[in-house]
Design a protein around this motif. Structure first.
Motif, short mmCIF file in Angstrom:
data_model
loop_
_atom_site.label_atom_id
_atom_site.label_comp_id
_atom_site.label_asym_id
_atom_site.label_seq_id
_atom_site.Cartn_x
_atom_site.Cartn_y
_atom_site.Cartn_z
N SER A 32 100.98 24.98 -29.28
CA SER A 32 102.50 25.59 -29.14
C SER A 32 102.86 26.39 -30.63
O SER A 32 103.13 27.47 -30.41
CB SER A 32 103.38 24.67 -29.21
N ALA A 59 107.74 32.07 -23.67
CA ALA A 59 107.44 31.57 -22.30
C ALA A 59 106.45 30.55 -22.27
O ALA A 59 106.27 29.60 -21.57
CB ALA A 59 107.29 32.85 -21.63
N ALA A 60 105.18 30.82 -23.14
CA ALA A 60 104.11 30.09 -22.87
C ALA A 60 104.41 28.48 -23.43
O ALA A 60 104.19 27.57 -22.90
CB ALA A 60 103.02 30.43 -24.07
N ALA A 67 107.37 27.02 -23.44
CA ALA A 67 108.27 26.68 -22.28
C ALA A 67 107.24 25.94 -21.27
O ALA A 67 107.55 24.98 -20.84
CB ALA A 67 109.22 27.47 -21.91
N LEU A 68 106.20 26.81 -20.75
CA LEU A 68 105.25 26.22 -19.77
C LEU A 68 104.56 25.17 -20.20
O LEU A 68 104.40 23.83 -19.35
CB LEU A 68 104.67 27.52 -19.39
N LEU A 112 106.82 22.10 -20.26
CA LEU A 112 107.31 21.82 -18.85
C LEU A 112 106.19 20.76 -18.27
O LEU A 112 106.53 19.83 -17.80
CB LEU A 112 107.35 23.04 -18.05
N ALA A 113 104.84 21.42 -18.58
CA ALA A 113 103.84 20.45 -17.95
C ALA A 113 103.70 19.11 -18.71
O ALA A 113 103.40 18.11 -18.18
CB ALA A 113 102.39 21.29 -18.39
#
Ligand SMILES: Nc1nc2c(ncn2[C@@H]2O[C@H](COP(=O)(O)OP(=O)(O)OP(=O)(O)O)[C@@H](O)[C@H]2O)c(=O)[nH]1
Length: 368
Positions: free
Chosen positions: A111, A125-126, A128-129, A132-133
């Motif tokens: 991150s 965005a990356a 956040a993804l 989320l995972a």
């Protein structure tokens, strides 16, 4: 002093980022070299083969393989592969072993890398993804939908601990070094920008030929002197000096001689005034002297005489002597004006009176 880069064609931010990406690449490459045998070791110890970590292991092998030609890869791949590999490896680790591997460390560093190298929106965005995972994996473990393939026994084994500690140390050391380097380069860049800003300010505030303050700086000093004079109940004298015979010297001896004469005049003015006063060049052969804290008009008149005498001393240029004079107009704050512009204008008018009545003398402004 370390240079940011000898290549001046690329913008400095890009050069710093490229350097960071390269360090990050080495970090991930070393990480892969250690992680691949550890994963194989761990999976073999569990007796499960390479099923769970196979895609990440393949990506790791690919990263090591393309390292020698990384500079030739498209920029988006060169910048994107290391954080993607860290994040995917971390997520695969979390998915496979839960918190009992070094998955979380890799996710955190992935991150950090993504947000550092990618444009802000893409980076956010990356990240956040990725997170989320992480949350979905965590929920699956909490609900019991996912379970680590080993129990307490394996979790406390040397194999598992060596793997977790080694990869965590590796990532911490490499990425801390890369981030420290990134910060240092950014600091260097900032200092360079500050130096250039100071140089620009110095150029705007000083005359390039003589090094004396320009009108811009002289005006600031005059305004400060006026404010101080109000507080101390003194006066400020503004001496507008225009050289006499300068054009003739310039025309007969050349521009170089003229420049030398201007520098000599500047030096003489500096020698004549106190360090608290200001001598400035405000035009071709026009100078300004600001006298602070003047108590009696006579002091300013004596200074005008001193300046005229100093400038009248011939200036040696090669085998020749340059003879100059000075016409000096004087105005006083507060009686001849409240603003720097008016004081300068009135000193200028007084100087023209001297020019008209024979030059090489001084006069004080008067309204009549
Ligand atoms: N060498 C040199 N000459 C300059 C510079 N700036 C202006 N000059 C010249 O300075 C001269 C100024 O002209 P004038 O003010 O008429 O000179 P002067 O002979 O003193 O005339 P009066 O002021 O009427 O007494 C012009 O010839 C300009 O070309 C400079 O930086 N270097």
């Amino acid at each position: 002093m370390e240079q940011i880069s000898p290549d001046t064609s690329a913008p400095p931010q890009r050069l710093i980022r490229d350097k960071f990406v390269d360090r990050m690449w080495w970090c991930v490459c070393s990480y892969c070299m250690v992680v691949i045998p550890l994963v194989i070791w761990r999976e073999a110890a569990l007796g499960g083969g390479l099923t769970r970590m196979a895609p990440v292991t393949a990506l790791s092998v690919l990263t090591i393989a393309v390292t020698p030609i990384r500079q030739r890869l498209p920029q988006v791949v060169r910048q994107g592969l290391p954080p993607a590999l860290l994040a995917l490896g971390g997520l695969a680790g979390l998915y496979s072993y839960g918190l009992q591997g070094s998955g979380m460390t890799a996710v955190i560093f992935g991150s950090v890398c993504a947000i550092t190298v990618a444009p802000l929106r893409t980076g956010v965005a990356a990240v956040a993804l990725i997170w989320l995972a992480v949350i979905m994996i965590a929920i699956s473990y909490v609900r019991g939908a996912l379970q680590a393939p080993f129990g307490v026994e394996f979790a406390s084994s040397a194999v598992n601990w060596v793997g977790t500690v080694t990869t965590t140390i590796l990532l911490t050391v490499y990425l801390s070094a890369a981030i420290a380097d990134y910060q240092r380069s950014t600091g260097l860049l900032l200092r360079k920008v500050e130096r250039q800003r100071d140089q620009i300010a110095a150029l705007a505030n000083h005359d390039a030929l003589t090094g004396l303050p320009s009108w811009r700086l002289a005006r600031d000093r005059l305004e400060m002197a006026c404010s101080q004079a109000v507080r101390t109940h003194t006066r400020v004298a503004v001496l507008f000096i225009d050289l006499d015979g300068f054009k003739a010297a310039n025309d007969s001896c050349g521009h170089q001689a003229g420049d030398l004469a201007l520098r000599a005049v500047a030096q003489r003015l500096l020698e004549a005034v106190r360090t608290t006063d200001t001598a400035a060049r405000i035009g071709g052969d026009e100078f300004l002297v600001i006298l602070n804290g003047v108590e009696a008009e006579a002091a300013a008149l004596r200074m005008a005489e001193k300046i005229i005498a100093a400038i009248a001393t011939p200036i040696r240029y090669q085998e020749r002597q340059l003879h100059l004079g000075a016409s000096v107009g004087i105005s006083f704050f507060p009686e001849h004006g409240q603003s720097s512009e008016i004081l300068l204008e009135h000193a200028d008018q007084a100087m023209y009176r001297v020019k008209r009545s024979g030059k090489n003398d001084y006069a004080v402004f008067h309204d009549a």
